[in-house]
Design a protein around this motif. Structure first.
Motif, PDB file in Angstrom:
ATOM      1  N   GLN A   1      14.838   0.367   3.646  1.00  0.00           N
ATOM      2  CA  GLN A   1      14.437  -0.191   4.936  1.00  0.00           C
ATOM      3  C   GLN A   1      15.306   0.350   6.064  1.00  0.00           C
ATOM      4  O   GLN A   1      14.814   0.663   7.153  1.00  0.00           O
ATOM      5  CB  GLN A   1      14.524  -1.715   4.884  1.00  0.00           C
ATOM      6  CG  GLN A   1      13.483  -2.358   3.986  1.00  0.00           C
ATOM      7  CD  GLN A   1      13.642  -3.861   3.875  1.00  0.00           C
ATOM      8  OE1 GLN A   1      14.702  -4.408   4.175  1.00  0.00           O
ATOM      9  NE2 GLN A   1      12.596  -4.542   3.435  1.00  0.00           N
ATOM     10  N   LEU A   2      16.586   0.477   5.797  1.00  0.00           N
ATOM     11  CA  LEU A   2      17.510   0.999   6.800  1.00  0.00           C
ATOM     12  C   LEU A   2      17.175   2.445   7.161  1.00  0.00           C
ATOM     13  O   LEU A   2      17.209   2.826   8.333  1.00  0.00           O
ATOM     14  CB  LEU A   2      18.947   0.892   6.284  1.00  0.00           C
ATOM     15  CG  LEU A   2      20.060   1.363   7.213  1.00  0.00           C
ATOM     16  CD1 LEU A   2      20.055   0.553   8.509  1.00  0.00           C
ATOM     17  CD2 LEU A   2      21.424   1.244   6.539  1.00  0.00           C
TER      18      LEU A   2
ATOM     19  N   SER B   1       9.711  -0.634   8.306  1.00  0.00           N
ATOM     20  CA  SER B   1      10.734  -0.977   7.323  1.00  0.00           C
ATOM     21  C   SER B   1      10.251  -2.015   6.313  1.00  0.00           C
ATOM     22  O   SER B   1      10.683  -2.010   5.158  1.00  0.00           O
ATOM     23  CB  SER B   1      11.992  -1.491   8.033  1.00  0.00           C
ATOM     24  OG  SER B   1      11.714  -2.668   8.785  1.00  0.00           O
ATOM     25  N   LYS B   2       9.333  -2.900   6.733  1.00  0.00           N
ATOM     26  CA  LYS B   2       8.849  -3.920   5.810  1.00  0.00           C
ATOM     27  C   LYS B   2       7.987  -3.326   4.704  1.00  0.00           C
ATOM     28  O   LYS B   2       7.859  -3.909   3.629  1.00  0.00           O
ATOM     29  CB  LYS B   2       8.074  -4.997   6.571  1.00  0.00           C
ATOM     30  CG  LYS B   2       8.962  -5.883   7.434  1.00  0.00           C
ATOM     31  CD  LYS B   2       8.182  -7.029   8.058  1.00  0.00           C
ATOM     32  CE  LYS B   2       9.098  -7.941   8.859  1.00  0.00           C
ATOM     33  NZ  LYS B   2       8.349  -9.077   9.461  1.00  0.00           N
ATOM     34  N   ALA B   3       7.388  -2.182   4.979  1.00  0.00           N
ATOM     35  CA  ALA B   3       6.583  -1.495   3.962  1.00  0.00           C
ATOM     36  C   ALA B   3       7.486  -0.548   3.184  1.00  0.00           C
ATOM     37  O   ALA B   3       7.385   0.672   3.283  1.00  0.00           O
ATOM     38  CB  ALA B   3       5.434  -0.738   4.620  1.00  0.00           C
TER      39      ALA B   3
ATOM     40  N   VAL C   1      11.011   8.137   3.928  1.00  0.00           N
ATOM     41  CA  VAL C   1      11.276   7.608   2.587  1.00  0.00           C
ATOM     42  C   VAL C   1      10.019   7.803   1.740  1.00  0.00           C
ATOM     43  O   VAL C   1       8.916   7.480   2.176  1.00  0.00           O
ATOM     44  CB  VAL C   1      11.652   6.114   2.640  1.00  0.00           C
ATOM     45  CG1 VAL C   1      11.832   5.551   1.223  1.00  0.00           C
ATOM     46  CG2 VAL C   1      12.912   5.912   3.461  1.00  0.00           C
ATOM     47  N   ILE C   2      10.200   8.317   0.531  1.00  0.00           N
ATOM     48  CA  ILE C   2       9.077   8.549  -0.368  1.00  0.00           C
ATOM     49  C   ILE C   2       9.271   7.765  -1.663  1.00  0.00           C
ATOM     50  O   ILE C   2      10.337   7.828  -2.292  1.00  0.00           O
ATOM     51  CB  ILE C   2       8.932  10.051  -0.704  1.00  0.00           C
ATOM     52  CG1 ILE C   2       8.330  10.801   0.477  1.00  0.00           C
ATOM     53  CG2 ILE C   2       8.061  10.267  -1.938  1.00  0.00           C
ATOM     54  CD1 ILE C   2       6.865  10.478   0.752  1.00  0.00           C
TER      55      ILE C   2
ATOM     56  N   PRO D   1       0.849  -1.198   0.000  1.00  0.00           N
ATOM     57  CA  PRO D   1       0.000   0.000   0.000  1.00  0.00           C
ATOM     58  C   PRO D   1       0.889   1.255   0.000  1.00  0.00           C
ATOM     59  O   PRO D   1       1.528   1.559   1.011  1.00  0.00           O
ATOM     60  CB  PRO D   1      -0.802  -0.121   1.305  1.00  0.00           C
ATOM     61  CG  PRO D   1      -0.543  -1.505   1.821  1.00  0.00           C
ATOM     62  CD  PRO D   1       0.774  -1.918   1.264  1.00  0.00           C
ATOM     63  N   VAL D   2       0.925   1.960  -1.096  1.00  0.00           N
ATOM     64  CA  VAL D   2       1.848   3.084  -1.246  1.00  0.00           C
ATOM     65  C   VAL D   2       1.557   4.181  -0.226  1.00  0.00           C
ATOM     66  O   VAL D   2       2.486   4.782   0.341  1.00  0.00           O
ATOM     67  CB  VAL D   2       1.785   3.647  -2.678  1.00  0.00           C
ATOM     68  CG1 VAL D   2       2.557   4.962  -2.778  1.00  0.00           C
ATOM     69  CG2 VAL D   2       2.354   2.634  -3.660  1.00  0.00           C
TER      70      VAL D   2
END
Length: 297
Positions: free
Chosen positions: A231-232, A193-195, A240-241, A183-184
């Protein structure tokens, strides 16, 4: 059979919704009181002679004034360096550095990107692949979007012009594999981090944050360093985008059907998280996609 049809419809709808949910690159409004930050464009190259002219030409055509471009020639055995010198033609914004021997425990591209980062002077680092082409206002609009969203890392999937039937079939699956499960809206608004999703062909990073997370050295053994780096960043509480960059960035990944097959065969298992179940689902999804393309397109 009905189950697979419903699954296909669900994946298709989710893909469409996710693509629409991605932010597009924003219009740049320069502030005359604030100096433009320096942007370092960083390009690893290894035997990329066929891509040199296109990428250098597109960088020379960029309208953003405060930039440098550092290119790492990673021990190429073809005419990459000769072509670089010819196309750069003394432009002082460009620097070519020689790649060092691969260190134990490192993956080749990650090692190259790490060396590039050490030679960069910019406030922002833009890692791009050699087969990328940038529109003239790419840097302004990317910077504006990153600043507006407070993103330490902005990435996205380029537009992929295709030449062969196999390329037209499988290259878009990069988008489908990501957008059919991620899901963006959720990925862009939280730091789970998993997304996370990313594309190594275009990674726009605030240098301060890059250094704080340990840069490419922190993912030195990864074959999917783009995703692991994203993820990091999230693990370290940086924003993060995943943006829609197709209006500004194109990527010419392959020239022949053989290159398409070899490229996907090498990366697909790792890219799916080494999940046998995910590979099985994709194996079902691919024939369904093929049938739909032939029947309805």
């Amino acid at each position: 059979m009905i189950y697979y049809i419903l699954l296909f419809i669900f994946m298709l709808l989710l893909t469409i919704v996710n693509i629409q949910a991605m932010p597009k690159l924003k219009r740049y409004e320069p502030d005359s009181k604030t100096p433009q930050p320096l942007i370092s464009i960083l390009i690893p190259m290894r035997n990329e002679e066929r891509n040199v002219k296109r990428i250098i030409s597109s960088i020379k055509g960029l309208t953003y004034s405060n930039l440098e471009c550092v290119i790492l020639d990673d021990q190429s055995t073809d005419q990459t360096r000769t072509q670089l010198l010819k196309e750069i033609h003394g432009d002082p914004r460009f620097t070519i550095i020689e790649g060092k021997e691969l260190r134990e425990g490192w993956v080749g591209k990650v090692h190259a990107c790490h060396q590039l980062s050490q030679s960069a002077n910019g406030d922002y680092l833009l890692f791009v692949d050699a087969d990328v082409e940038l529109k003239e206002r790419t840097l302004e609009h990317t910077l504006a979007t990153a600043q507006a969203t407070k993103a330490a890392l902005l990435t996205g999937f380029p537009r992929f012009p295709v030449k062969t039937w196999l390329e037209a079939l499988v290259v878009p699956l990069q988008h489908v594999v990501v957008f059919s499960y991620l899901p963006v809206v959720v990925a862009n608004r939280n730091k789970m981090s998993k997304a996370s999703a990313a594309h190594g062909a275009f990674m726009f990073i605030k240098k301060e944050a890059y250094e704080a997370v340990g840069g490419h050295e922190a993912v030195k053994s990864s074959l999917v360093e783009d995703v692991h780096l994203a993820q990091l960043f999230k693990q370290k509480k940086h924003h993060v985008i995943l943006a829609n960059i197709t209006s500004h960035v194109s990527c010419y990944m392959y020239e022949t059907t053989e290159e398409v097959w070899n490229g996907f065969a090498k990366n697909i298992f790792v890219g799916l998280g080494r999940s046998a179940k995910a590979v099985w689902v994709l194996s079902v999804f691919l024939p369904v996609t093929m049938c739909c393309r032939f029947l309805f397109l």
